[in-house]
Every structure is written in structure tokens, then in C-alpha cells.
Write an enzyme that holds these catalytic residues in place. Structure first.
Site, short mmCIF file in Angstrom:
data_model
loop_
_atom_site.label_atom_id
_atom_site.label_comp_id
_atom_site.label_asym_id
_atom_site.label_seq_id
_atom_site.Cartn_x
_atom_site.Cartn_y
_atom_site.Cartn_z
N GLU A 119 -63.56 74.52 44.90
CA GLU A 119 -63.56 74.28 46.36
C GLU A 119 -62.22 74.10 46.72
OE1 GLU A 119 -64.99 70.44 47.18
OE2 GLU A 119 -65.43 70.80 49.26
N HIS A 120 -61.62 73.09 46.12
CA HIS A 120 -60.24 72.83 46.37
C HIS A 120 -59.23 73.32 45.28
CE1 HIS A 120 -62.18 69.46 48.37
NE2 HIS A 120 -61.63 69.80 49.33
N HIS A 131 -65.46 60.52 45.66
CA HIS A 131 -66.39 61.01 46.76
C HIS A 131 -67.69 60.83 46.41
CE1 HIS A 131 -64.48 63.19 50.22
NE2 HIS A 131 -63.84 63.81 49.11
N GLN A 172 -60.65 63.09 44.51
CA GLN A 172 -61.99 63.80 44.41
C GLN A 172 -62.91 63.11 43.86
OE1 GLN A 172 -62.85 66.71 46.40
NE2 GLN A 172 -60.66 66.54 46.22
N ASN A 187 -75.19 65.83 50.51
CA ASN A 187 -75.53 65.80 48.96
C ASN A 187 -76.54 67.03 48.48
OD1 ASN A 187 -78.06 65.16 50.01
ND2 ASN A 187 -77.52 62.93 49.67
N ASP A 234 -57.77 67.35 54.02
CA ASP A 234 -59.34 66.81 54.03
C ASP A 234 -59.02 65.68 55.40
OD1 ASP A 234 -60.39 66.92 51.72
OD2 ASP A 234 -59.48 65.28 50.85
N HIS A 294 -84.64 112.11 68.06
CA HIS A 294 -83.24 111.73 68.03
C HIS A 294 -82.47 112.84 68.21
CE1 HIS A 294 -84.50 108.15 65.67
NE2 HIS A 294 -83.24 107.72 65.70
N TYR A 320 -74.22 69.21 60.23
CA TYR A 320 -74.45 67.84 59.55
C TYR A 320 -73.36 67.09 58.93
CZ TYR A 320 -76.85 64.79 56.20
OH TYR A 320 -77.41 63.56 55.69
N SER A 333 -68.16 67.50 46.10
CA SER A 333 -66.65 67.77 46.01
C SER A 333 -65.99 68.29 44.81
CB SER A 333 -65.98 66.87 46.86
OG SER A 333 -66.59 66.57 47.92
N GLU A 346 -83.39 114.58 58.86
CA GLU A 346 -84.23 113.44 58.54
C GLU A 346 -85.54 113.71 59.10
OE1 GLU A 346 -81.99 110.00 59.49
OE2 GLU A 346 -80.83 110.01 57.83
N GLN A 360 -84.52 66.13 55.70
CA GLN A 360 -85.32 65.91 56.91
C GLN A 360 -84.30 66.27 58.05
OE1 GLN A 360 -84.67 63.51 54.50
NE2 GLN A 360 -84.28 61.68 55.51
P1 NAD Z 1 -75.61 62.70 52.57
O1 NAD Z 1 -75.80 62.38 54.17
O2 NAD Z 1 -75.31 63.90 52.27
O3 NAD Z 1 -76.96 62.23 52.14
C1 NAD Z 1 -77.55 61.00 52.53
C2 NAD Z 1 -78.90 61.19 52.84
O4 NAD Z 1 -79.53 61.79 51.53
C3 NAD Z 1 -79.90 60.08 53.05
O5 NAD Z 1 -79.99 59.91 54.32
C4 NAD Z 1 -81.11 60.47 52.59
O6 NAD Z 1 -81.95 60.70 53.56
C5 NAD Z 1 -81.16 61.34 51.31
N1 NAD Z 1 -81.59 60.97 50.42
C6 NAD Z 1 -80.83 60.12 49.42
N2 NAD Z 1 -81.48 59.85 48.17
C7 NAD Z 1 -82.47 60.91 48.38
C8 NAD Z 1 -83.81 61.05 47.44
N3 NAD Z 1 -83.63 60.47 46.30
N4 NAD Z 1 -84.76 61.85 47.76
C9 NAD Z 1 -84.47 62.57 49.13
N5 NAD Z 1 -83.44 62.23 50.12
C10 NAD Z 1 -82.52 61.50 49.61
O7 NAD Z 1 -74.34 61.47 52.10
P2 NAD Z 1 -73.99 61.53 50.62
O8 NAD Z 1 -75.08 61.09 49.80
O9 NAD Z 1 -72.78 60.36 50.85
O10 NAD Z 1 -73.40 62.64 50.04
C11 NAD Z 1 -72.09 63.32 50.81
C12 NAD Z 1 -71.64 64.58 49.91
O11 NAD Z 1 -71.09 65.28 50.64
C13 NAD Z 1 -70.83 64.18 48.76
O12 NAD Z 1 -71.54 64.80 47.58
C14 NAD Z 1 -69.46 64.64 49.22
O13 NAD Z 1 -68.86 65.02 48.21
C15 NAD Z 1 -69.92 65.85 50.15
N6 NAD Z 1 -68.90 66.25 50.83
C16 NAD Z 1 -68.61 67.54 50.61
C17 NAD Z 1 -67.70 68.12 51.71
C18 NAD Z 1 -67.45 69.58 51.66
O14 NAD Z 1 -66.93 70.55 52.33
N7 NAD Z 1 -67.97 70.29 50.38
C19 NAD Z 1 -66.91 67.46 52.71
C20 NAD Z 1 -67.31 66.07 52.76
C21 NAD Z 1 -68.39 65.49 51.92
#
Ligand code: NAD
Length: 415
Positions: A313-314, A249, A246, A201, A347, A406, A120, A224, A401, A178
Site C-alpha cells: 500500500e505504501h 493503525h 504503520q 476494517n 497521511d 446496421h 466511508y 494498513s 456479421e 451495515q
Molecule cells: P472501522 O470504522 O473500519 O470499523 C468499525 C466498525 O466495524 C464498527 O462501527 C462496527 O460496526 C464494525 N465491527 C467491529 N467489530 C465487528 C464485528 N465483530 N462484526 C461485525 N462488525 C464489526 O474502524 P477500525 O476498526 O478502526 O478500522 C479502520 C481501518 O481502516 C484500519 O484497519 C486502518 O488501518 C484502515 N485504514 C486504511 C486506510 C487505507 O487507505 N487503506 C486509511 C485509513 C485507515
């Protein structure tokens, strides 16, 4: 700009976000399980505001994406790809080893790459071509044959180029919970995968946690975080710069500075306030900073204990004796040791992976690496001499056993 924090409050708040979305995510998973592609179309229209006919990205679209991306950026992606590949090649241990542990008994391990995985790549608030590299390269290095990737529409051309450079074999314009449900359960368009990796997210992360019965997952990699451990020798501008990096993000990102010197906390906080005024991403950063703050520790040992409890995380180490602190850190996703090791280097381009466990999960999970895409089978080869050496143990324990067959399976060979 930074407020004092309590460790307990910080740790709890990082976890509770996931519980908040349990119900809507369960509903999305149910919808995909029942409606398959039709449900994906409906959910993509609802959450991404886009009507989609065909989820799969075509070869022509990938070629067109190269034309849209600045050549210099493509070249930089290729340089980053080479560094990330080099570091992950060092981790590779696919193949087989065998060792005679005693006369007649040879034991070993065979490591095999998973056949089909799902990566993903987030894409809601920002494009993450770097995450395309970070999720796909370790899989490719491990030897995974089918690397399926989902990322929300509209897909930025840069992300498409990065996915192609990384060696992804299928790309789908699908985001959120989804997308995770499609890869775990399968639909008419998306064949199910054996494992799902990658950050996202809270909806994405919650879906990964809920679908673990269908596909193995890497670990929860949500919004993050950074933990910074600093003593009086730290440079407040560097601390503030890493905090800002950070915080930009996600509104749910969080930063914690643990320092032995109140003056460093004060100066870093003032720097954050100054940098904030100049930032083009104020709206996100303001919310992230509300989840952030500093903790004053009486001693460096206490600061290390707090960081191990937070399991960030970091982790950035900005102290006089870097190695002394580094050796005592037990819980951190990725460690950035020394004042010049900007977290942003990891990163993008140092070569380490930026997909890392968040919300305190670094206590029990490792960041994404080649092993996540491999499984092992143990091997044993026993000849007559070896069977004599352990036969009595096996027969006695099997009889004890009550597992007569066996014991008999060994006796029959010793007659
Ligand atoms: P994302 O791709 O994770 O999420 C977007 C998707 O969330 C949309 O396509 C939608 O389908 C869904 N969505 C949005 N609102 C919704 C709702 N109310 N209900 C249901 N689904 C919903 O992208 P993002 O939102 O930009 O988040 C990316 C995250 O990834 C950030 O939190 C970032 O910090 C994190 N990140 C973490 C790392 C790591 O290694 N931990 C690395 C890169 C990014």
C-alpha cells in the site's frame, strides 16, 4: 523484534482475512436489505453499543463540534485541506475535448462527475479526520453534487469538523458493513449512492467487495501496510519509525522491510524494539508486528522484484540512488521516495491521497484520485465526407456479421 519473512506467506495472509468474515458480513447485508433503518438500529446497538434514533447529523451538531475542537487543530485541518485540494485540482479533467481525426470525422471525450457518492470514514479504533479530507476532497474537486458520508458513532468532533471543511453534504452515524450496505442498497434514511469509496476494517472492506453489483467501489482498502526497500545507506531509526507508524493503525496492519544489507535489518529491528517499549499503543503494535518482518535480498534488483510482487500500500524507498529504484517500481499504492519522505507526510499534509489499495491490490488498482469520481462518454460527429470515408467498412463488416439493419442505417444516408 522483526522476524524473517517469506513473500508468499505475506501475500497470502493479507488476502485470507477477507475470506474469514464473508459469512457474518453476508448476514449483515441481508439484515439491512430486509430490515432497512430498523436493522441499522439493531446492528449499531450490537456492534457499536449505541442506541440511535436519527442517523443523520444535524447542522447544529456540526456547529457545536467546531466549539469543541481546539482552534489550532482546525487551522491545521484547513491547511491540510488546501494542500490536498491543490494536488487533486492538478488531476482534474472534467469537461470535454473534440478533435478532427480525419476530414469529416470529429472524435472526443466528455468527462462528467458522478452525481451522488458515499464516503466511508473509519472510526472504530481511532478517529480519522484525515480520512474525511482524503475521501471527500477528490469528490468535491471532481464536481460531485451529493457527498454522503458514513462514520461509526460516537463521531469524534474533529471528524465532524474535517467532514465539514472537506465539503461533505450529508453525514450519517453509521459504521461497519451495515454502513456500506445502507449506502449501496438504500434505507428509509439513507438514499443509495452510485459509488462507495474509503478505507475500513475487514468488515467494511468485505461489504464493499460484496455489494459491487449495487454501487461501484474504489478498491479494497483494508488494514494498513508498508513496504520499505533499503540498502546499506538507509538510516535504521527512520525505517523503524515508519514501521511503528504503520503498526499503530490496527492489529492487522503489516510492515515488510526488504533490504540488501542484513545489518540494516538487525539495526532496524533493534530500533523497533526500543521504540515499542516507549509506545502508548503497545497492544495494537505488538499484534501488527507479529504480521511483519524483513526479507534479505541478494541484490537491489532482487529487492525491487520482491517489492513488485508484494505490491505494498505504501512504499518507502531508502537507498543511495532513489530515482533508479523509483523508475523500476511497478506495484505500489503510494511511493515515498528518499529518507526524509516520512510516510506520515502523505497521511496528512503533502497533498497526495492516503486512501490506497491494500492486500496486494496495488497490482491492479490506483489509489483514490479525482478520476474515481468521474465517468466518461465518448463523442463522435461525422458529416457526409466522413461517412463516405468509413461507410464501406461499416457496411461490409455489418453485412458480414449478418446485421442488415446496421448496414442499412449507413446506406440510407449515403444514397
Ligand atoms: P472501522 O470504522 O473500519 O470499523 C468499525 C466498525 O466495524 C464498527 O462501527 C462496527 O460496526 C464494525 N465491527 C467491529 N467489530 C465487528 C464485528 N465483530 N462484526 C461485525 N462488525 C464489526 O474502524 P477500525 O476498526 O478502526 O478500522 C479502520 C481501518 O481502516 C484500519 O484497519 C486502518 O488501518 C484502515 N485504514 C486504511 C486506510 C487505507 O487507505 N487503506 C486509511 C485509513 C485507515
Amino acid at each position: 523484534m522483526l522476524k524473517p519473512l517469506q513473500v508468499e506467506t505475506w501475500v497470502q495472509s493479507r488476502r485470507s482475512d477477507l475470506d474469514d468474515v464473508r459469512e457474518p458480513v453476508e448476514a449483515i447485508i441481508r439484515q439491512v436489505r430486509e430490515g432497512k433503518d430498523a436493522a441499522l438500529r439493531d446492528l449499531t446497538a450490537r456492534f457499536d453499543g449505541i442506541e440511535i434514533d436519527d442517523f443523520r447529523v444535524t447542522e447544529e451538531e456540526i456547529e457545536a463540534a467546531y466549539d469543541e475542537v481546539d482552534t489550532e487543530i482546525t487551522e491545521r485541518l484547513i491547511e491540510a485541506e488546501a494542500r490536498i485540494t491543490q494536488f487533486h485540482e492538478l488531476q482534474k479533467r472534467t469537461g470535454m475535448w473534440l478533435q478532427e481525426t480525419e476530414p469529416g470525422i470529429t472524435l472526443g471525450v466528455k468527462t462528467t462527475a458522478l452525481h451522488r457518492i458515499g464516503a466511508y470514514v473509519p472510526g472504530g479504533r481511532a478517529a480519522y479526520p484525515s480520512t474525511a479530507l482524503m475521501t471527500a476532497i477528490p469528490a468535491r474537486v471532481a464536481g460531485v453534487k451529493e457527498i454522503c458520508c458514513c462514520t461509526p458513532p460516537p463521531i469524534h468532533p474533529l471528524t465532524l469538523v474535517a467532514l465539514d471543511i472537506a465539503g461533505v453534504t450529508e453525514i450519517y452515524r453509521l459504521g461497519g458493513a451495515q454502513a456500506i450496505a445502507a449506502m449501496a442498497l438504500g434505507t428509509e434514511s439513507v438514499k443509495p449512492v452510485q459509488k462507495i469509496v474509503g478505507p475500513g476494517n475487514i468488515f467494511v472492506t468485505a461489504a464493499k467487495m460484496m455489494l459491487r453489483d449495487h454501487a461501484e467501489i474504489d478498491f479494497p482498502a483494508g488494514p494498513s501496510e508498508i513496504g520499505i526497500i533499503a540498502d546499506a545507506t538507509a538510516i535504521p531509526e527512520y525505517i523503524a519509525a515508519d514501521i511503528m507508524a504503520q503498526a499503530e493503525h490496527d492489529p492487522k496492519a503489516a510492515c515488510v522491510l526488504v533490504t540488501t544489507d542484513p545489518k540494516i535489518a538487525e539495526a532496524a529491528s533493534a530500533e523497533v524494539a526500543r521504540m515499542f517499549q516507549e509506545s502508548p499503543r503497545k497492544e495494537i503494535i505488538e499484534k501488527a508486528l507479529a504480521n511483519s518482518g524483513y526479507i534479505i535480498a541478494d541484490t537491489l534488483s532482487e529487492a525491487i522484484r520482491l517489492i513488485n510482487e508484494i505490491a505494498p500500500e505504501h512504499l518507502s524507498i531508502q537507498v543511495a540512488d532513489t530515482f533508479s529504484v523509483l523508475s523500476k517500481i511497478e506495484n505500489a499504492g503510494s511511493i515515498f521516495a528518499g529518507p526524509f519522505t516520512a510516510v506520515a507526510c502523505g497521511d496528512y499534509a503533502s497533498g497526495t491521497n492516503h486512501v490506497l489499495p491494500t492486500a496486494g491490490y496495488a497490482r491492479m488498482y490506483s489509489g483514490l484520485n479525482v478520476d474515481h469520481f468521474c465517468k466518461t462518454s465518448t463523442i463522435q460527429m461525422i458529416d457526409r465526407e466522413g461517412l463516405e470515408a468509413i461507410g464501406d467498412i461499416v457496411e461490409t463488416l455489418a453485412d458480414a456479421e449478418g446485421l442488415h439493419a446496421h448496414a442499412e442505417s449507413v446506406r440510407i444516408r449515403r444514397r
